[in-house]
Design an enzyme around this catalytic site. Structure first.
Site, mmCIF file in Angstrom:
data_model
loop_
_atom_site.group_PDB
_atom_site.id
_atom_site.type_symbol
_atom_site.label_atom_id
_atom_site.label_comp_id
_atom_site.label_asym_id
_atom_site.label_seq_id
_atom_site.Cartn_x
_atom_site.Cartn_y
_atom_site.Cartn_z
ATOM 1 N N GLY A 118 0.832 -1.207 0.000
ATOM 2 C CA GLY A 118 0.000 0.000 0.000
ATOM 3 C C GLY A 118 0.862 1.251 0.000
ATOM 4 N N ARG A 182 1.091 -5.771 -4.842
ATOM 5 C CA ARG A 182 1.199 -6.693 -3.715
ATOM 6 C C ARG A 182 1.685 -8.096 -4.109
ATOM 7 N NH1 ARG A 182 -0.408 -4.572 0.962
ATOM 8 N NH2 ARG A 182 -1.934 -2.888 0.996
ATOM 9 N N ASP A 213 6.106 -7.859 5.130
ATOM 10 C CA ASP A 213 6.173 -8.940 4.135
ATOM 11 C C ASP A 213 7.245 -8.671 3.085
ATOM 12 O OD1 ASP A 213 4.354 -10.679 5.072
ATOM 13 O OD2 ASP A 213 2.720 -10.100 3.717
ATOM 14 N N LYS A 239 8.484 0.785 5.233
ATOM 15 C CA LYS A 239 7.324 1.595 4.835
ATOM 16 C C LYS A 239 6.040 0.987 5.358
ATOM 17 C CE LYS A 239 4.617 0.056 2.394
ATOM 18 N NZ LYS A 239 3.671 -0.676 1.547
ATOM 19 N N THR A 240 5.127 1.723 5.819
ATOM 20 C CA THR A 240 3.711 1.388 5.970
ATOM 21 C C THR A 240 3.034 2.406 6.876
ATOM 22 O OG1 THR A 240 2.004 -0.146 6.704
ATOM 23 C CG2 THR A 240 4.108 -0.379 7.816
ATOM 24 N N ASP A 242 0.597 1.815 8.532
ATOM 25 C CA ASP A 242 0.082 1.087 9.697
ATOM 26 C C ASP A 242 0.999 1.197 10.914
ATOM 27 O OD1 ASP A 242 -1.783 0.370 7.881
ATOM 28 O OD2 ASP A 242 -1.492 -1.789 8.021
ATOM 29 N N LYS A 279 -25.865 16.159 18.469
ATOM 30 C CA LYS A 279 -26.914 15.156 18.270
ATOM 31 C C LYS A 279 -26.410 13.865 17.608
ATOM 32 C CE LYS A 279 -28.511 17.090 13.878
ATOM 33 N NZ LYS A 279 -29.565 17.669 13.103
ATOM 34 N N TYR A 280 -25.153 13.832 17.192
ATOM 35 C CA TYR A 280 -24.676 12.643 16.476
ATOM 36 C C TYR A 280 -23.599 11.883 17.248
ATOM 37 C CZ TYR A 280 -26.915 14.407 12.223
ATOM 38 O OH TYR A 280 -27.820 14.849 11.309
ATOM 39 N N MET A 287 -7.956 2.992 9.063
ATOM 40 C CA MET A 287 -7.103 2.008 8.404
ATOM 41 C C MET A 287 -6.026 1.488 9.355
ATOM 42 S SD MET A 287 -5.650 2.463 4.585
ATOM 43 C CE MET A 287 -6.734 1.795 3.350
ATOM 44 N N GLY A 288 -5.527 0.334 9.025
ATOM 45 C CA GLY A 288 -4.519 -0.339 9.860
ATOM 46 C C GLY A 288 -4.933 -1.802 9.875
ATOM 47 N N ARG A 289 -4.395 -2.542 8.927
ATOM 48 C CA ARG A 289 -4.848 -3.902 8.634
ATOM 49 C C ARG A 289 -4.885 -4.807 9.874
ATOM 50 N NH1 ARG A 289 -6.396 -7.828 8.462
ATOM 51 N NH2 ARG A 289 -6.516 -9.527 6.955
ATOM 52 N N GLU A 348 -9.281 -0.847 12.006
ATOM 53 C CA GLU A 348 -9.742 -1.687 10.890
ATOM 54 C C GLU A 348 -9.654 -3.184 11.205
ATOM 55 O OE1 GLU A 348 -8.666 -1.110 6.374
ATOM 56 O OE2 GLU A 348 -6.994 -2.036 7.412
ATOM 57 N N GLU A 463 -7.908 8.195 2.284
ATOM 58 C CA GLU A 463 -7.741 9.659 2.364
ATOM 59 C C GLU A 463 -6.333 10.048 2.820
ATOM 60 O OE1 GLU A 463 -10.064 7.857 3.669
ATOM 61 O OE2 GLU A 463 -12.041 8.701 3.290
ATOM 62 N N ARG A 465 -3.370 7.836 2.724
ATOM 63 C CA ARG A 465 -2.202 7.052 2.277
ATOM 64 C C ARG A 465 -1.326 7.768 1.262
ATOM 65 N NH1 ARG A 465 -3.482 0.888 0.860
ATOM 66 N NH2 ARG A 465 -4.240 1.862 -1.043
HETATM 67 P P1 FBP Z 1 0.914 -1.876 3.651
HETATM 68 O O1 FBP Z 1 1.052 -2.708 4.880
HETATM 69 O O2 FBP Z 1 1.253 -2.577 2.414
HETATM 70 O O3 FBP Z 1 1.668 -0.598 3.808
HETATM 71 O O4 FBP Z 1 -0.614 -1.444 3.489
HETATM 72 C C1 FBP Z 1 -1.343 -1.017 4.552
HETATM 73 C C2 FBP Z 1 -2.770 -0.693 4.212
HETATM 74 O O5 FBP Z 1 -2.896 0.678 3.957
HETATM 75 C C3 FBP Z 1 -3.676 -1.171 5.336
HETATM 76 O O6 FBP Z 1 -3.817 -0.201 6.303
HETATM 77 C C4 FBP Z 1 -4.936 -1.528 4.603
HETATM 78 O O7 FBP Z 1 -5.647 -2.530 5.269
HETATM 79 C C5 FBP Z 1 -4.446 -2.049 3.307
HETATM 80 O O8 FBP Z 1 -3.233 -1.372 3.054
HETATM 81 C C6 FBP Z 1 -5.416 -1.832 2.176
HETATM 82 O O9 FBP Z 1 -4.798 -2.234 0.999
HETATM 83 P P2 FBP Z 1 -5.394 -2.196 -0.461
HETATM 84 O O10 FBP Z 1 -4.639 -1.118 -1.158
HETATM 85 O O11 FBP Z 1 -5.062 -3.523 -1.015
HETATM 86 O O12 FBP Z 1 -6.845 -1.886 -0.372
#
Ligand code: FBP
Length: 589
Positions: A118, A182, A213, A239-240, A242, A279-280, A287-289, A348, A463, A465
């Site tokens: 990502g 990926r 990975d 990089k990430t 997350d 009221k909401y 995000m954050g797999r 997430e 929004e 990344r």
């Molecule tokens: P990386 O670990 O490859 O940096 O990606 C993280 C991420 O942004 C996660 O937070 C998210 O779940 C995932 O990528 C979504 O990936 P995709 O681009 O395949 O929808």
């Protein structure tokens, strides 16, 4: 060029930042415009982009083409059990670059580069730092970018990266210069193909910019290349967004800083809206797999009403109904206090950390793989749901039946290429809204709740990344790229580029590298024991979680929203150069 240590042209580095800070940057650390290069030839569509393009990342005195490499003991290994799997790349030293000059002549380096996984803000600056570093080491050096991730290496699809191209992408977000993907390099056939491509392209270096990975695979490829007697040096860059590739010398992965700041700005705006209209209830999935670092950092920046942390849910074996009761209880208590509003942050990856949901997902994965033919022959969704329900254990089928229809459908329809449920696509924010609503109705019937409940749902992910990197990420990534060039100059392979002391002023940052094999653990994946870099999850005894824990009851019962506002690129360093709260807390721990 002036000798190292001489300070001049301070207006160049870290432009628009504190003059005293810029003054510390030595002339030799300034990116040089090489003969034939043209800087800023393209026209930018707006003034901000045009001005941001001229930002020159700050970096320490030690980051210049002649920087001497100091070698010290290898870092402690995550697991000594992996030693025999990496006979060529395990017992390698830790490297740091100093402001002393290295001896000897440098030779041209021809390196490949891959963006993997990502996108994360700053990827283009890693490439810019790498490119500048290579050219500064020797003007005849060159950089070849493989297109769309590791697949580009396997298909030998790529392009030469020239100065004009690099210039167009300096300080920009995204990975669009060469694209990302990926595809994994994981089999021996992949490694052979990679070496073949590298040989055909006359590459002696390959820099893989990726997460856990991709860096695992870079490490495997480096070991394989050495075993095969290939001259290819393989390096990784952490990089990430997350934030889960960290530990030891890796203080943070790049992109986390910018992405969290973008999400925190948006959450702050939602906080303000909630406070204004009163009221909401806003349920916000972030995000954050797997790891909850993003949710935690955003909570520290914005002080929401409720923050769920997946790692805590797992550690305390919290069940779905327990979490729902917890949220409903806070809503009822606030309502009694005339606060019918709030914000809830949901990581997430949460559903996979809730024990019974994890079990359900594991069973669904099994059913969808083994019963795929029968399942796919069914024409209607109710029939498909009925089919899987019949194959599940009694506990899982009871849970599945009671899930909101939309979530039950997402669990069986969105699958990855291996047939597994795509957990990241599940609308956890909607799941909780429905379950909480249901619980509040029960409480109403029982007379324990008299308020209303108007929920709104949000998902903040894409929004952030590809945002233009913050000063921190622009500087950090440029330094990482330049450091990778120096590691190549040193003839090293199987290393990840590191920059340490990140909460200190930039001139005190410490570039270097550590052997990737030292980060490896043995784990069972798809039935085999394999070495992997483990994701760094939120530590419940770590300083960042402790701050949340100490404050969250107050943030839930009273209202303590914070509104961090947008990333600032120009202005005082205490605003523009601040790091994440997580990094500051961890550095001071
Ligand atoms: P990386 O670990 O490859 O940096 O990606 C993280 C991420 O942004 C996660 O937070 C998210 O779940 C995932 O990528 C979504 O990936 P995709 O681009 O395949 O929808």
């Amino acid at each position: 060029m002036p000798p190292p240590g001489k300070t001049h042209r301070p207006e160049k580095a870290g432009r628009f930042c504190d003059q005293k800070l810029a003054n510390k940057v030595t002339a030799t650390s300034l990116p040089k415009i090489l003969p034939g290069e043209t800087r800023r030839t393209m026209t930018h569509p707006n003034a901000l982009e045009a001005t941001r393009a001229t930002y020159i990342p700050k970096h320490p005195a030690s980051l210049h083409e002649h920087a001497a490499a100091l070698r010290s003991d290898p870092p402690p290994a995550a697991s000594e059990d992996v030693r025999e799997r990496f006979p060529h790349t395990f017992d390698l030293p830790t490297v740091t670059f100093s402001d002393k000059n290295a001896q000897g002549e440098s030779r041209p380096i021809r390196s490949g580069v891959i963006l993997s996984g990502g996108p994360a803000p700053g990827g283009h600056n890693v490439m810019a730092g790498l490119f500048d570093g290579l050219k500064r080491i020797h003007p005849a050096s060159s950089l070849f970018g493989f297109l769309n991730g590791p697949a580009g290496l396997l298909k030998d699809s790529g392009r030469e990266i020239d100065a004009a191209t690099v210039d167009r992408y300096r300080n920009t977000g995204g990975f669009d210069l060469i694209g990302s993907g990926r595809t994994k390099l994981e089999s021996e056939a992949d490694y052979r193909k990679a070496l073949e491509t590298a040989r055909a392209r006359e590459l002696t270096g390959l820099v893989v910019i990726g997460g856990d990975d991709s860096n695992t695979n870079a490490c495997m490829l480096a070991e394989f290349a050495r075993k095969e007697g290939s001259p290819l040096q393989v390096l990784g860059v952490p990089k990430t967004i997350d934030g889960d590739m960290k530990g030891g010398s890796i203080e943070t992965s790049f992109g986390f800083d910018t992405a969290c700041k973008v999400y925190a700005e948006l959450i702050g705006n939602i906080n303000r809206d909630a406070l204004s209209v009163r009221k909401y209830w806003h349920f916000i999935k972030l995000m954050g797999r797997s790891a909850s670092h993003i949710a935690l950092e955003c909570a520290l920046q914005t002080r929401p009403t409720i923050t769920l942390i997946s790692e805590e849910v797992a550690a305390r074996s919290l069940r779905l109904h327990g979490i729902v009761d917890h949220i409903a209880g806070i809503i009822a208590a606030r309502s009694a206090n005339n606060q019918n509003f709030g914000t809830v942050l949901i990581p997430e990856g949460l559903v996979e950390f809730i024990p019974e949901m994890r079990q359900l997902i594991a069973e669904l994965n099994e059913v969808l793989v083994t019963g795929w033919q029968e399942f796919s022959a069914l024409e209607t969704l109710p029939h498909k749901r009925e089919f899987v329900t019949g194959c599940l254990s009694p506990e899982s089928s009871g849970l599945y039946r009671n899930l909101p229809r939309e979530v039950a459908n997402q669990l069986i329809l969105d699958r990855d290429p291996h047939g597994n449920v795509q957990v990241a696509r599940i609308d956890t924010q909607r799941l909780f809204i429905e379950l909480v609503e249901h619980r509040l109705k029960e409480m109403q019937s029982a007379g324990s709740y008299g308020g209303g409940f108007s929920p709104q749902h949000h998902y903040l992910g894409y929004e952030g990344r590809c945002a233009a990197p913050s000063n921190f990420d622009a500087d950090y990534t440029y330094n990482l790229g330049f450091t990778a060039a120096l590691l190549l100059r040193e003839g090293l392979t199987g290393y990840v580029a590191t920059v340490r002391h990140l909460t200190r002023p930039t001139w005190e940052w410490l570039p270097g590298g550590i052997p990737l094999s030292r980060m490896m653990n043995l784990e069972r994946r798809h039935g085999n024991i394999v070495p992997v870099i483990r994701k760094a999850l939120v530590e419940l005894d770590g300083p960042a979680f402790k701050v949340l824990e100490a404050n969250r009851d107050q943030w839930a019962s009273e209202t303590h929203f914070a509104f961090p506002g947008p990333i600032q690129y120009f202005g005082p360093p205490e605003i523009c150069d601040r790091t994440t709260i997580t990094l500051q807390l961890e550095a001071n721990a």
